[in-house]
Design a protein around this motif. Structure first.
Motif, PDB file in Angstrom:
ATOM      1  N   SER A   1       0.808  -1.210   0.000  1.00  0.00           N
ATOM      2  CA  SER A   1       0.000   0.000   0.000  1.00  0.00           C
ATOM      3  C   SER A   1       0.848   1.270   0.000  1.00  0.00           C
ATOM      4  N   ILE A   2       1.937   1.275   0.766  1.00  0.00           N
ATOM      5  CA  ILE A   2       2.671   2.533   0.927  1.00  0.00           C
ATOM      6  C   ILE A   2       4.154   2.459   0.566  1.00  0.00           C
ATOM      7  N   GLY A   3       4.655   1.294   0.169  1.00  0.00           N
ATOM      8  CA  GLY A   3       6.078   1.138  -0.112  1.00  0.00           C
ATOM      9  C   GLY A   3       6.587   2.062  -1.209  1.00  0.00           C
ATOM     10  N   LEU A   4       5.904   2.066  -2.356  1.00  0.00           N
ATOM     11  CA  LEU A   4       6.336   2.922  -3.470  1.00  0.00           C
ATOM     12  C   LEU A   4       6.233   4.407  -3.129  1.00  0.00           C
ATOM     13  N   PRO A   5       5.124   4.871  -2.539  1.00  0.00           N
ATOM     14  CA  PRO A   5       5.079   6.288  -2.170  1.00  0.00           C
ATOM     15  C   PRO A   5       6.191   6.706  -1.213  1.00  0.00           C
ATOM     16  N   ILE A   6       6.537   5.823  -0.264  1.00  0.00           N
ATOM     17  CA  ILE A   6       7.626   6.154   0.660  1.00  0.00           C
ATOM     18  C   ILE A   6       8.941   6.298  -0.109  1.00  0.00           C
ATOM     19  N   GLY A   7       9.241   5.325  -0.965  1.00  0.00           N
ATOM     20  CA  GLY A   7      10.471   5.372  -1.747  1.00  0.00           C
ATOM     21  C   GLY A   7      10.546   6.600  -2.635  1.00  0.00           C
ATOM     22  N   LEU A   8       9.440   6.926  -3.288  1.00  0.00           N
ATOM     23  CA  LEU A   8       9.404   8.111  -4.147  1.00  0.00           C
ATOM     24  C   LEU A   8       9.567   9.387  -3.327  1.00  0.00           C
ATOM     25  N   GLY A   9       8.966   9.402  -2.133  1.00  0.00           N
ATOM     26  CA  GLY A   9       9.093  10.563  -1.268  1.00  0.00           C
ATOM     27  C   GLY A   9      10.528  10.803  -0.826  1.00  0.00           C
TER      28      GLY A   9
ATOM     29  N   PRO B   1       6.411   8.305   6.319  1.00  0.00           N
ATOM     30  CA  PRO B   1       5.841   6.953   6.476  1.00  0.00           C
ATOM     31  C   PRO B   1       4.686   6.809   7.458  1.00  0.00           C
ATOM     32  N   ASN B   2       4.788   7.422   8.634  1.00  0.00           N
ATOM     33  CA  ASN B   2       3.754   7.192   9.653  1.00  0.00           C
ATOM     34  C   ASN B   2       2.378   7.694   9.244  1.00  0.00           C
ATOM     35  N   PRO B   3       2.218   8.981   8.894  1.00  0.00           N
ATOM     36  CA  PRO B   3       0.881   9.429   8.483  1.00  0.00           C
ATOM     37  C   PRO B   3       0.431   8.819   7.168  1.00  0.00           C
ATOM     38  N   LEU B   4       1.378   8.468   6.299  1.00  0.00           N
ATOM     39  CA  LEU B   4       1.012   7.807   5.042  1.00  0.00           C
ATOM     40  C   LEU B   4       0.418   6.436   5.325  1.00  0.00           C
ATOM     41  N   ALA B   5       1.008   5.733   6.291  1.00  0.00           N
ATOM     42  CA  ALA B   5       0.502   4.401   6.648  1.00  0.00           C
ATOM     43  C   ALA B   5      -0.860   4.480   7.329  1.00  0.00           C
ATOM     44  N   ALA B   6      -1.130   5.599   8.020  1.00  0.00           N
ATOM     45  CA  ALA B   6      -2.375   5.726   8.791  1.00  0.00           C
ATOM     46  C   ALA B   6      -3.608   5.527   7.922  1.00  0.00           C
ATOM     47  N   ALA B   7      -3.626   6.183   6.765  1.00  0.00           N
ATOM     48  CA  ALA B   7      -4.792   6.078   5.885  1.00  0.00           C
ATOM     49  C   ALA B   7      -4.995   4.643   5.413  1.00  0.00           C
ATOM     50  N   SER B   8      -3.910   3.933   5.144  1.00  0.00           N
ATOM     51  CA  SER B   8      -4.014   2.541   4.680  1.00  0.00           C
ATOM     52  C   SER B   8      -4.451   1.612   5.804  1.00  0.00           C
ATOM     53  N   ILE B   9      -3.872   1.788   6.969  1.00  0.00           N
ATOM     54  CA  ILE B   9      -4.175   0.898   8.092  1.00  0.00           C
ATOM     55  C   ILE B   9      -5.627   1.055   8.542  1.00  0.00           C
ATOM     56  N   PHE B  10      -6.096   2.303   8.622  1.00  0.00           N
ATOM     57  CA  PHE B  10      -7.459   2.554   9.101  1.00  0.00           C
ATOM     58  C   PHE B  10      -8.493   2.593   7.970  1.00  0.00           C
ATOM     59  N   GLY B  11      -8.021   2.620   6.730  1.00  0.00           N
ATOM     60  CA  GLY B  11      -8.937   2.535   5.603  1.00  0.00           C
ATOM     61  C   GLY B  11      -9.750   3.784   5.318  1.00  0.00           C
ATOM     62  N   PHE B  12      -9.118   4.968   5.411  1.00  0.00           N
ATOM     63  CA  PHE B  12      -9.832   6.186   5.025  1.00  0.00           C
ATOM     64  C   PHE B  12      -9.029   6.935   3.959  1.00  0.00           C
ATOM     65  N   ASP B  13      -9.643   7.942   3.361  1.00  0.00           N
ATOM     66  CA  ASP B  13      -9.056   8.678   2.251  1.00  0.00           C
ATOM     67  C   ASP B  13      -7.768   9.386   2.673  1.00  0.00           C
ATOM     68  N   LEU B  14      -6.710   9.219   1.875  1.00  0.00           N
ATOM     69  CA  LEU B  14      -5.431   9.841   2.195  1.00  0.00           C
ATOM     70  C   LEU B  14      -5.541  11.364   2.202  1.00  0.00           C
ATOM     71  N   GLY B  15      -6.421  11.889   1.367  1.00  0.00           N
ATOM     72  CA  GLY B  15      -6.617  13.341   1.351  1.00  0.00           C
ATOM     73  C   GLY B  15      -7.079  13.870   2.691  1.00  0.00           C
ATOM     74  N   ILE B  16      -7.874  13.092   3.399  1.00  0.00           N
ATOM     75  CA  ILE B  16      -8.325  13.493   4.735  1.00  0.00           C
ATOM     76  C   ILE B  16      -7.133  13.563   5.688  1.00  0.00           C
ATOM     77  N   MET B  17      -6.224  12.587   5.578  1.00  0.00           N
ATOM     78  CA  MET B  17      -5.042  12.594   6.434  1.00  0.00           C
ATOM     79  C   MET B  17      -4.176  13.812   6.134  1.00  0.00           C
ATOM     80  N   ILE B  18      -4.039  14.169   4.866  1.00  0.00           N
ATOM     81  CA  ILE B  18      -3.242  15.337   4.500  1.00  0.00           C
ATOM     82  C   ILE B  18      -3.872  16.613   5.055  1.00  0.00           C
ATOM     83  N   GLY B  19      -5.174  16.768   4.789  1.00  0.00           N
ATOM     84  CA  GLY B  19      -5.853  17.988   5.217  1.00  0.00           C
ATOM     85  C   GLY B  19      -5.926  18.140   6.719  1.00  0.00           C
ATOM     86  N   VAL B  20      -6.422  17.104   7.399  1.00  0.00           N
ATOM     87  CA  VAL B  20      -6.563  17.172   8.859  1.00  0.00           C
ATOM     88  C   VAL B  20      -5.188  17.204   9.522  1.00  0.00           C
ATOM     89  N   GLY B  21      -4.266  16.367   9.027  1.00  0.00           N
ATOM     90  CA  GLY B  21      -2.920  16.337   9.605  1.00  0.00           C
ATOM     91  C   GLY B  21      -2.220  17.682   9.498  1.00  0.00           C
TER      92      GLY B  21
END
Length: 446
Positions: free
Chosen positions: A65-73, A163-183
């Motif tokens: 779920s998050i391996g490629l985004p982490i590497g690219l980041g 990695p940590n907030p990126l993983a949050a959306a995947s682990i809890f199953g909500f939209d990553l955009g919400i994590m970006i905005g709220v975070g």
């Protein structure tokens, strides 16, 4: 022995195994987490085959779920570091803010840079600028160092694609955009309030130069911004492009718009790919033929981050396979329906991991995997449960955390000074993030 007692005992034992492996045997956190996963699985009766299968599945599921985004980041951040874009952003913000708000602008620069760039690198980049700002404003260095530390620690902890907030959306199953905005909003709130209070403490004599500083600041002259470095606007593009792409999906969903193209562009991997490609394009002038070497170095650096993140997923998966969440829910009847108890419980577990292990990544990822089973049992949006886990993961960084020593050594601080800067910075982010989580929990209970 009840199921609750058995699982709890083995969870404690597995955590002790992780602690001994990392702190006493000096093994990699990856190996410690695998040992802990094995102990947890065997002790709870999962069996040899199911335990090792769950370890592999947990590792693979999270990194899928998050391996490629982490590497690219990591590549994106390294390019911004090498092409001079990070320095350009920081110096421009401080220059535009004026003397009155220069320290806050410096911290905001740290906030921006720590979104794609890891905390340690952000701090190293900005220390020379912090020293110059201190000289210009005739303010003691702890003011500037505090602003950088609080801003960078907050963004690194709460705002994807770290990695940590990126993983949050995947682990809890909500939209990553919400994590970006709220975070981002919570982080800015925590940064501004934390920095304001920290400055007030310094004004009141909180800092003691004699006991908190070594008197020797081992820092050479900052390297000049490379020729051909991107402008301020161009340097911002790789930072903002992935955020805009990911938020397109969130906005589209809110407006009832469904489009395969929108879904493709807003996918976290594609969004990070576009941001990384933009970083490549603006780096051609300043880095030139070294582009491949810089990118390869970044890929190598991302390896340990990916391994620790994946191993945290393995430990969480084994805990989940034991039925830990269900057992807790049965034993403490109202924990699943009480949002306030839930966020406090999540925060407490993460704090224990953070203090004991030192690694915020291990603390946050492991706790989020433990708490994921509770997300569907409450009216509280899972982003606030994730924020509670992340807050616990940044809460109390001390001598077993590499970031502590980066801040302490590069700032010319004693251990006491490090506790007054790095440790307190994390505590501010944790406390003010939890204030938001508690308010959200109370509102959702009405």
């Amino acid at each position: 022995m009840s199921s609750m007692t058995q699982v709890t005992i083995w969870l404690v034992v597995s955590i002790i195994v992780i602690l001994i492996s990392i702190m006493k045997l000096k093994l990699s956190p990856v190996i410690g987490l695998i040992f802990g996963s094995l102990v947890m699985g065997f002790g709870c009766g999962l069996g040899l085959v199911e335990t090792i299968t769950t370890i592999g599945t947990g590792f693979g599921d999270l990194l899928a779920s998050i391996g490629l985004p982490i590497g690219l980041g990591v590549i994106l951040g390294k390019l911004l570091e090498e092409n001079g874009g990070a320095r350009v952003i920081a110096e421009t913000l401080v220059g535009k803010a004026g003397e009155k708000y220069a320290l806050y602008a410096l911290g905001f620069a740290a906030f921006l840079l720590a979104i794609p760039v890891f905390f340690d690198i952000t701090f190293i980049i900005l220390v020379p600028l912090a020293i110059e700002v201190s000289k210009t404003l005739k303010k003691p260095l702890p003011y500037a160092i505090g602003a950088v530390t609080i801003g960078a620690a907050g963004a690194h902890t709460l705002v994807p694609p770290t990695p940590n907030p990126l993983a949050a959306a995947s682990i809890f199953g909500f939209d990553l955009g919400i994590m970006i905005g709220v975070g981002a909003l919570v982080c800015l709130f925590a940064y501004l309030l934390g920095t304001f209070i920290y400055f007030k403490l310094l004004d009141k004599g909180f800092w003691n130069k004699q006991t908190d500083e070594t008197g020797i600041l081992e820092l050479g002259e900052p390297s000049p911004i490379p020729e051909g470095a991107p402008s301020f606007g161009m340097a911002l593009i790789p930072l903002l492009l992935p955020v805009v792409c990911i938020l397109l999906s969130t906005v589209g969903s809110a407006m009832g718009i469904e489009s395969p193209v929108l879904s493709f562009v807003s996918d976290k991997t594609i969004a990070m790919l576009l941001g990384t490609l933009a970083a490549y394009l603006i780096s051609i002038k300043s880095i030139g033929k070294r582009l491949e070497d810089v990118a390869n170095k970044a890929v190598a650096d991302s390896g340990i981050v990916l391994l620790i993140t994946g191993a945290g997923g393995s430990f969480g998966a084994v805990i989940s396979a034991t039925g830990f969440a269900d057992i807790i829910a049965e034993s403490f009847g109202n924990i699943g329906s009480s949002p306030l108890v839930l966020v406090l419980f999540a925060f407490g577990i993460a704090v224990v991991f953070r203090v004991a292990l030192g690694s915020g990544t291990v603390a946050s990822i492991t706790t989020m995997n433990i708490m994921a089973g509770f997300a569907g049992m409450t009216t509280l949006h899972p982003v606030f449960i994730a924020l509670a886990c992340l807050a616990g993961g940044i809460s109390i960084g001390h001598v077993n955390d590499s970031g502590f020593w980066v801040v302490t050594n590069m700032s010319g601080y004693t251990v006491k000074g490090g506790l007054k800067s790095y440790t307190l910075a994390g505590a501010f982010i944790a406390v003010f993030t939890m204030i938001v989580c508690i308010i959200a929990a109370l509102i959702s209970s009405i």
